[in-house]
Design a protein around this motif. Sequence first.
Motif, PDB file in Angstrom:
ATOM      1  N   VAL A 299       0.850  -1.178   0.000  1.00  0.00           N
ATOM      2  CA  VAL A 299       0.000   0.000   0.000  1.00  0.00           C
ATOM      3  C   VAL A 299       0.888   1.229   0.000  1.00  0.00           C
ATOM      4  CG1 VAL A 299      -0.181   0.003   2.529  1.00  0.00           C
ATOM      5  CG2 VAL A 299      -1.898   1.212   1.162  1.00  0.00           C
ATOM      6  N   SER A 300       0.430   2.283  -0.682  1.00  0.00           N
ATOM      7  CA  SER A 300       1.186   3.523  -0.748  1.00  0.00           C
ATOM      8  C   SER A 300       0.226   4.683  -0.923  1.00  0.00           C
ATOM      9  CB  SER A 300       2.183   3.488  -1.912  1.00  0.00           C
ATOM     10  OG  SER A 300       1.500   3.347  -3.145  1.00  0.00           O
ATOM     11  N   VAL A 301       0.730   5.911  -0.661  1.00  0.00           N
ATOM     12  CA  VAL A 301      -0.088   7.106  -0.869  1.00  0.00           C
ATOM     13  C   VAL A 301      -0.423   7.234  -2.358  1.00  0.00           C
ATOM     14  CG1 VAL A 301      -0.080   9.626  -0.819  1.00  0.00           C
ATOM     15  CG2 VAL A 301       0.818   8.347   1.129  1.00  0.00           C
ATOM     16  N   ASN A 302      -1.676   7.492  -2.655  1.00  0.00           N
ATOM     17  CA  ASN A 302      -2.078   7.747  -4.034  1.00  0.00           C
ATOM     18  C   ASN A 302      -2.102   9.256  -4.308  1.00  0.00           C
ATOM     19  OD1 ASN A 302      -3.197   6.864  -6.663  1.00  0.00           O
ATOM     20  ND2 ASN A 302      -4.980   8.010  -5.968  1.00  0.00           N
ATOM     21  N   ASP A 303      -2.825  10.026  -3.477  1.00  0.00           N
ATOM     22  CA  ASP A 303      -2.790  11.481  -3.559  1.00  0.00           C
ATOM     23  C   ASP A 303      -3.319  12.068  -2.255  1.00  0.00           C
ATOM     24  OD1 ASP A 303      -5.525  11.097  -3.727  1.00  0.00           O
ATOM     25  OD2 ASP A 303      -5.757  12.006  -5.700  1.00  0.00           O
TER      26      ASP A 303
ATOM     27  N   ALA B 156     -10.681  23.801   8.619  1.00  0.00           N
ATOM     28  CA  ALA B 156     -11.250  23.671   7.277  1.00  0.00           C
ATOM     29  C   ALA B 156     -10.910  22.308   6.678  1.00  0.00           C
ATOM     30  CB  ALA B 156     -10.719  24.779   6.376  1.00  0.00           C
ATOM     31  N   SER B 157     -11.671  21.926   5.665  1.00  0.00           N
ATOM     32  CA  SER B 157     -11.391  20.669   4.965  1.00  0.00           C
ATOM     33  C   SER B 157     -10.251  20.872   3.976  1.00  0.00           C
ATOM     34  CB  SER B 157     -12.639  20.195   4.211  1.00  0.00           C
ATOM     35  OG  SER B 157     -13.686  19.907   5.100  1.00  0.00           O
ATOM     36  N   VAL B 158      -9.452  19.819   3.768  1.00  0.00           N
ATOM     37  CA  VAL B 158      -8.390  19.882   2.775  1.00  0.00           C
ATOM     38  C   VAL B 158      -9.004  19.841   1.384  1.00  0.00           C
ATOM     39  CG1 VAL B 158      -6.655  18.844   4.278  1.00  0.00           C
ATOM     40  CG2 VAL B 158      -8.085  17.370   2.840  1.00  0.00           C
ATOM     41  N   GLY B 159      -8.273  20.346   0.422  1.00  0.00           N
ATOM     42  CA  GLY B 159      -8.793  20.419  -0.935  1.00  0.00           C
ATOM     43  C   GLY B 159      -8.958  19.067  -1.601  1.00  0.00           C
ATOM     44  N   VAL B 160      -8.054  18.139  -1.302  1.00  0.00           N
ATOM     45  CA  VAL B 160      -8.100  16.804  -1.918  1.00  0.00           C
ATOM     46  C   VAL B 160      -8.256  15.775  -0.814  1.00  0.00           C
ATOM     47  CG1 VAL B 160      -6.863  15.107  -3.287  1.00  0.00           C
ATOM     48  CG2 VAL B 160      -6.638  17.533  -3.827  1.00  0.00           C
ATOM     49  N   ALA B 161      -9.331  15.023  -0.855  1.00  0.00           N
ATOM     50  CA  ALA B 161      -9.513  13.955   0.133  1.00  0.00           C
ATOM     51  C   ALA B 161      -8.424  12.908  -0.068  1.00  0.00           C
ATOM     52  CB  ALA B 161     -10.894  13.338  -0.020  1.00  0.00           C
ATOM     53  N   PRO B 162      -7.629  12.594   0.953  1.00  0.00           N
ATOM     54  CA  PRO B 162      -6.509  11.663   0.795  1.00  0.00           C
ATOM     55  C   PRO B 162      -6.968  10.279   0.327  1.00  0.00           C
ATOM     56  CG  PRO B 162      -6.262  12.909   2.820  1.00  0.00           C
ATOM     57  CD  PRO B 162      -7.629  13.206   2.313  1.00  0.00           C
ATOM     58  N   SER B 163      -6.111   9.632  -0.471  1.00  0.00           N
ATOM     59  CA  SER B 163      -6.402   8.279  -0.943  1.00  0.00           C
ATOM     60  C   SER B 163      -5.119   7.452  -0.964  1.00  0.00           C
ATOM     61  CB  SER B 163      -7.023   8.307  -2.345  1.00  0.00           C
ATOM     62  OG  SER B 163      -6.088   8.780  -3.296  1.00  0.00           O
ATOM     63  N   VAL B 164      -5.298   6.127  -0.931  1.00  0.00           N
ATOM     64  CA  VAL B 164      -4.172   5.193  -0.988  1.00  0.00           C
ATOM     65  C   VAL B 164      -4.379   4.241  -2.150  1.00  0.00           C
ATOM     66  CG1 VAL B 164      -3.644   5.320   1.483  1.00  0.00           C
ATOM     67  CG2 VAL B 164      -5.299   3.623   0.642  1.00  0.00           C
ATOM     68  N   LEU B 165      -3.267   3.640  -2.589  1.00  0.00           N
ATOM     69  CA  LEU B 165      -3.280   2.655  -3.677  1.00  0.00           C
ATOM     70  C   LEU B 165      -2.851   1.313  -3.121  1.00  0.00           C
ATOM     71  CD1 LEU B 165      -3.447   1.903  -6.710  1.00  0.00           C
ATOM     72  CD2 LEU B 165      -1.055   2.606  -6.905  1.00  0.00           C
ATOM     73  N   VAL B 166      -3.671   0.282  -3.330  1.00  0.00           N
ATOM     74  CA  VAL B 166      -3.398  -1.059  -2.818  1.00  0.00           C
ATOM     75  C   VAL B 166      -3.119  -1.983  -4.002  1.00  0.00           C
ATOM     76  CG1 VAL B 166      -4.250  -2.986  -1.440  1.00  0.00           C
ATOM     77  CG2 VAL B 166      -4.879  -0.645  -0.825  1.00  0.00           C
ATOM     78  N   LEU B 167      -1.975  -2.687  -3.963  1.00  0.00           N
ATOM     79  CA  LEU B 167      -1.558  -3.591  -5.047  1.00  0.00           C
ATOM     80  C   LEU B 167      -1.288  -4.984  -4.493  1.00  0.00           C
ATOM     81  CD1 LEU B 167       1.054  -1.235  -6.769  1.00  0.00           C
ATOM     82  CD2 LEU B 167      -1.357  -1.521  -7.378  1.00  0.00           C
ATOM     83  N   ASP B 168      -1.350  -5.978  -5.389  1.00  0.00           N
ATOM     84  CA  ASP B 168      -0.947  -7.329  -4.975  1.00  0.00           C
ATOM     85  C   ASP B 168       0.549  -7.508  -5.209  1.00  0.00           C
ATOM     86  OD1 ASP B 168      -0.541  -7.797  -7.677  1.00  0.00           O
ATOM     87  OD2 ASP B 168      -2.216  -9.174  -7.921  1.00  0.00           O
TER      88      ASP B 168
ATOM     89  N   ARG C  85     -10.473   6.141  -1.019  1.00  0.00           N
ATOM     90  CA  ARG C  85     -10.370   7.569  -0.690  1.00  0.00           C
ATOM     91  C   ARG C  85     -11.297   7.890   0.478  1.00  0.00           C
ATOM     92  NH1 ARG C  85      -8.406  11.535  -3.728  1.00  0.00           N
ATOM     93  NH2 ARG C  85      -8.453  10.225  -5.607  1.00  0.00           N
ATOM     94  N   VAL C  86     -10.751   8.592   1.490  1.00  0.00           N
ATOM     95  CA  VAL C  86     -11.564   9.013   2.622  1.00  0.00           C
ATOM     96  C   VAL C  86     -12.637   9.982   2.142  1.00  0.00           C
ATOM     97  CG1 VAL C  86     -10.217  11.034   3.283  1.00  0.00           C
ATOM     98  CG2 VAL C  86     -11.422   9.735   5.047  1.00  0.00           C
ATOM     99  N   GLY C  87     -13.761  10.005   2.867  1.00  0.00           N
ATOM    100  CA  GLY C  87     -14.832  10.896   2.446  1.00  0.00           C
ATOM    101  C   GLY C  87     -14.434  12.359   2.521  1.00  0.00           C
ATOM    102  N   ASP C  88     -13.940  12.791   3.703  1.00  0.00           N
ATOM    103  CA  ASP C  88     -13.539  14.183   3.876  1.00  0.00           C
ATOM    104  C   ASP C  88     -12.604  14.239   5.078  1.00  0.00           C
ATOM    105  OD1 ASP C  88     -14.029  17.216   3.402  1.00  0.00           O
ATOM    106  OD2 ASP C  88     -14.405  16.939   5.552  1.00  0.00           O
ATOM    107  N   TRP C  89     -11.634  15.156   5.045  1.00  0.00           N
ATOM    108  CA  TRP C  89     -10.724  15.342   6.170  1.00  0.00           C
ATOM    109  C   TRP C  89     -10.751  16.818   6.550  1.00  0.00           C
ATOM    110  CZ3 TRP C  89      -4.657  15.001   5.869  1.00  0.00           C
ATOM    111  CH2 TRP C  89      -4.110  15.133   7.150  1.00  0.00           C
ATOM    112  N   THR C  90     -11.280  17.096   7.757  1.00  0.00           N
ATOM    113  CA  THR C  90     -11.312  18.453   8.297  1.00  0.00           C
ATOM    114  C   THR C  90     -10.198  18.594   9.315  1.00  0.00           C
ATOM    115  OG1 THR C  90     -13.702  18.623   7.977  1.00  0.00           O
ATOM    116  CG2 THR C  90     -12.691  20.177   9.523  1.00  0.00           C
TER     117      THR C  90
END
Length: 444
Positions: free
Chosen positions: A352-356, A366-378, A414-419
């Motif tokens: 697993v790694s950071v996607n964005d 305040a909420s961040v502009g981009v909801a954080p997401s991760v990338l999961v690979l086999d 991707r998380v829904g929202d991060w405040t």
Amino acid sequence: MEMRRYFRLFPLIVAWALASCTDTSMDPTSGGSQVSFSIFSGNNQVGQAGAELALPLKVLATDVNSQPLQNQIVNFVVTAGGGSVFAGTALTDVNGIAAEIWRMGTVAGVPQAIEVRAVAADGTKQVFGVFNASVVAASPDTIVIQAGNGQTGAPGQALPINPSVRVADQYGNPVLNQSVTFSVAGGGGSVTGSPASTNAQGIATVGSWTLGAIAGINMLTATAAGLPSKPVTFTANSQPVAQPELSLSTAPSSTVANGVPFGQPAVIQLLGPNAGPPLQQAGVPVTVAIQSGGGTLGGTLTVSTDANGQATFTNLTISGTVGQRTLSFTSPGYVPVLSSTIDVTAGSAAMVSVNDGDNQSANAGASVGVAPSVLVLDGSGNPVAGAMVTFTLGSGGGSVTGAVQVTDAQGVARVGDWTLGSASGANSLTATVSGTGITGNPVT
């Protein structure tokens, strides 16, 4: 008559002038001005076999004050590679430059060299510089059969030797990366792996040639790009062969996850010729391999038949990119059998790694502009869908919505929202993938 006598004397005049120039210009103790020769341009070129280089060779003659010298004799002598020069001897122009045209030798890969030479009046051999060049094959000129002609096989079966051709230039040098098209020309059947590219030896090999379903002569042509009028033709004799056969008593799973053992093991049964009755013969080795689709086949790849003439492959795995595969089962003296198409899907989460969404800035509360997401690979780098990811607040406080997510078809969750928290400073969010042995887990 006078003109012919002049040309007979010309080599002697040039030799005398060269010796005289070398004696007075290169000897620092002489009364003349010292001459220095240096390579000006045209060194380290790459040319085709038997062809002239694109750029001429140029040598610069200068005096002791680094000023160009005119009418200095320069000799160009081929010392390696068997090529040739146009003139061999040249005089420097008003800019102190002497030029020569270099034609490459005819053997690709052989080092080419030219020395800039002179002989002083005292007999001293002098070399002022060396030009080097590399030779590659010229344009394709010939295509000949390398292997796989004149075979005999059973109707509808792939031949044991895959036909191959050799493509060369007019000097016999192998031509690399030349496209060759293999086409069925008679008898039916099919080929795979066409067009094929030649390797460093100039050899292009078709993936396979399967004969037509009816006994008789089969033909296959091979045509190299740029040589449409010079195809070569392979022939093969398709004959019914009274050979025992392998059959799939139980087919392997039609869908399997990357790196995960087949849920349904393949069972191979020995049969008599022409799909005859089962042969109850123990100890016959049966080997499985990937026929198409690539990847790595794991597990026990050769299994011996039991007393019922059956070989069971209990722990096979396929590792690689997702996609379709077929397996081949072979045994010496038996007609082989192929599996149906097997779909390889992504395996379990392995990394697993950071996607964005990392390293953002936002106002406190305040909420961040981009909801954080991760990338999961086999384990083979395939995106894993359906992996559960939990996002948890770390330092700085704040809040999240949609804290539990499932990866999509691209392996992204991707998380829904991060405040962010109400105070200025660093905030952190941790994403944890469900499972064990996952590289990079958790991600912050």
